[in-house]
Scaffold this motif. Structure first.
Motif, PDB file in Angstrom:
ATOM      1  N   ARG A 136      63.568  58.734  61.832  1.00  0.00           N
ATOM      2  CA  ARG A 136      64.210  57.902  60.803  1.00  0.00           C
ATOM      3  C   ARG A 136      63.440  56.613  60.580  1.00  0.00           C
ATOM      4  O   ARG A 136      63.335  56.120  59.439  1.00  0.00           O
ATOM      5  N   ARG A 137      62.884  56.053  61.662  1.00  0.00           N
ATOM      6  CA  ARG A 137      62.097  54.827  61.536  1.00  0.00           C
ATOM      7  C   ARG A 137      60.856  55.067  60.674  1.00  0.00           C
ATOM      8  O   ARG A 137      60.482  54.225  59.841  1.00  0.00           O
ATOM      9  N   GLU A 138      60.214  56.211  60.836  1.00  0.00           N
ATOM     10  CA  GLU A 138      59.031  56.548  60.025  1.00  0.00           C
ATOM     11  C   GLU A 138      59.421  56.688  58.551  1.00  0.00           C
ATOM     12  O   GLU A 138      58.700  56.205  57.659  1.00  0.00           O
ATOM     13  N   THR A 173      65.946  58.934  50.971  1.00  0.00           N
ATOM     14  CA  THR A 173      65.071  60.018  51.425  1.00  0.00           C
ATOM     15  C   THR A 173      64.881  61.043  50.309  1.00  0.00           C
ATOM     16  O   THR A 173      63.805  61.642  50.194  1.00  0.00           O
ATOM     17  N   THR A 185      60.136  51.881  52.422  1.00  0.00           N
ATOM     18  CA  THR A 185      59.950  50.454  52.152  1.00  0.00           C
ATOM     19  C   THR A 185      58.586  50.198  51.517  1.00  0.00           C
ATOM     20  O   THR A 185      58.466  49.420  50.552  1.00  0.00           O
ATOM     21  N   GLN A 225      53.940  60.910  59.366  1.00  0.00           N
ATOM     22  CA  GLN A 225      54.812  60.884  58.199  1.00  0.00           C
ATOM     23  C   GLN A 225      54.613  62.130  57.338  1.00  0.00           C
ATOM     24  O   GLN A 225      55.575  62.711  56.825  1.00  0.00           O
ATOM     25  N   GLN A 239      66.602  66.976  59.798  1.00  0.00           N
ATOM     26  CA  GLN A 239      65.853  65.946  60.514  1.00  0.00           C
ATOM     27  C   GLN A 239      65.807  66.247  62.011  1.00  0.00           C
ATOM     28  O   GLN A 239      64.783  66.012  62.667  1.00  0.00           O
ATOM     29  N   THR A 250      62.003  55.311  57.014  1.00  0.00           N
ATOM     30  CA  THR A 250      62.368  53.987  56.490  1.00  0.00           C
ATOM     31  C   THR A 250      61.117  53.166  56.193  1.00  0.00           C
ATOM     32  O   THR A 250      61.027  52.496  55.142  1.00  0.00           O
ATOM     33  N   SER A 251      60.146  53.208  57.079  1.00  0.00           N
ATOM     34  CA  SER A 251      58.901  52.459  56.872  1.00  0.00           C
ATOM     35  C   SER A 251      58.195  52.919  55.606  1.00  0.00           C
ATOM     36  O   SER A 251      57.709  52.085  54.819  1.00  0.00           O
ATOM     37  N   ARG A 288      65.529  59.069  66.182  1.00  0.00           N
ATOM     38  CA  ARG A 288      65.424  57.649  65.843  1.00  0.00           C
ATOM     39  C   ARG A 288      64.019  57.315  65.356  1.00  0.00           C
ATOM     40  O   ARG A 288      63.864  56.610  64.358  1.00  0.00           O
ATOM     41  N   GLU A 289      63.000  57.844  66.042  1.00  0.00           N
ATOM     42  CA  GLU A 289      61.626  57.589  65.612  1.00  0.00           C
ATOM     43  C   GLU A 289      61.370  58.217  64.247  1.00  0.00           C
ATOM     44  O   GLU A 289      60.700  57.637  63.392  1.00  0.00           O
TER      45      GLU A 289
END
Length: 307
Positions: free
Chosen positions: A276-278, A291, A284, A248, A261, A280-281, A273-274
């Motif tokens: 964006r997942r990082e 962002t 949260t 991250q 990105q 988002t995590s 995709r990975e």
């Protein structure tokens, strides 16, 4: 002597006739002599001793010259610096076993500092590999050879690597962590080992470089990165308090530098995709809506200073 001489000697020894030419050859070799018209063979042991005596002075002189080779080789330190080489400029080692064998030989004789760079993500390996590495480093340290290693920040979150580094530190080695590192290398004395960067081939192949200018340049690059790196224990303590993961932080650094990105994902060798997942995590976990808000948080976060 040749095969014809051997055959002629055997024939003469058995009383069989030999040609005049072969008789003269045997006489010159000290293996026969003429008594009147008769060719008599001589003891080959005596001929061998006579031959050795004739060449003994030459052999002794050659051996004295061979003994001078280390002295002559040492003079290379005083040769013109613009021409100075510590051996062949480089040698391609075509496999992992070849690389490991050559590095092992170099370390067995090492008296200078061992410097290594491990820039990639740590991989899970056979525990025996880690044990062998620890023992090899300890043998160097016991001989008084300093050992220094630079790791990428991802090593801080890899349990086997943490255990390995803890063992190195206990033995007296130094370990540091940095965000950006040069390619993987092993440096010791006048030897530099690097991955194969010349062309296609076995991905585990590499080069042993002994050109003094190249080795010295690599050492200078190493010292620059070492000076900017964070001691292992300091980095480990900081990571234990961090909100972000190593990946991250790498993503946020890339985005903060203005990269897209897609570019950041490619640089980190992960999918978009990975990535964006990082993001988002982390949003949260921090309760942030976008962002942009995440990058604003990052600008003042203490995590920015963690490798």
């Amino acid at each position: 002597m040749n095969d014809d001489d051997v055959a002629a000697y055997r024939a003469a020894a058995e009383g069989m006739p030999v040609s005049p030419q072969q008789g003269r050859r045997l006489a010159r070799l000290g293996l026969a002599h003429r008594v009147g018209d008769e060719l008599r063979v001589a003891d080959p042991q005596l001929a061998a001793h006579a031959l050795f005596a004739a060449h003994r002075a030459t052999l002794e002189r050659a051996l004295r010259q061979v003994d001078q080779l280390p002295t002559l080789t040492a003079l290379s330190d005083h040769y013109a610096p613009t021409r100075l080489y510590g051996g062949p400029a480089s040698e391609l080692l075509r496999s992992r076993d070849g690389m490991n064998a050559e590095i092992g030989k170099m370390l067995a004789e090492a008296t200078d500092e061992l410097l290594t760079v491990q820039p990639g993500r740590p991989e899970d390996r056979d525990p025996a590999v880690y044990r062998d590495g620890i023992e090899r480093a300890r043998r160097l340290l016991d001989r008084g050879v300093p050992v220094r290693t630079l790791y990428a920040a991802a090593a801080l979150e890899h349990a086997p690597t943490r255990e390995y580094c803890d063992a190195l530190l206990e033995g007296g080695a130094e370990v540091r962590v940095a965000q950006d590192l040069p390619p993987r290398m092993v440096l010791c004395g006048r030897h530099l080992f690097v991955d194969n960067v010349v062309g296609p081939g076995d991905p585990d192949s590499g080069w042993c470089v002994t050109d003094i200018a190249g080795v010295t340049f690599a050492r200078t690059v190493y010292e620059l990165h070492w000076a900017r790196a964070t001691p292992w224990q300091t980095a480990l303590a900081a990571v234990s308090q961090a909100v972000t993961t190593t990946q991250q932080r790498a993503i946020l650094r890339g985005l903060a530098e203005g990269r897209t990105q897609a570019v950041v994902a490619a640089n980190l060798d992960v999918s978009e995709r990975e990535l964006r997942r990082e993001l988002t995590s982390l949003r949260t976990a921090l309760g942030l809506a976008s962002t942009y808000a995440l990058l604003f948080w990052w600008a003042t976060s203490a995590d920015r200073g963690i490798p």
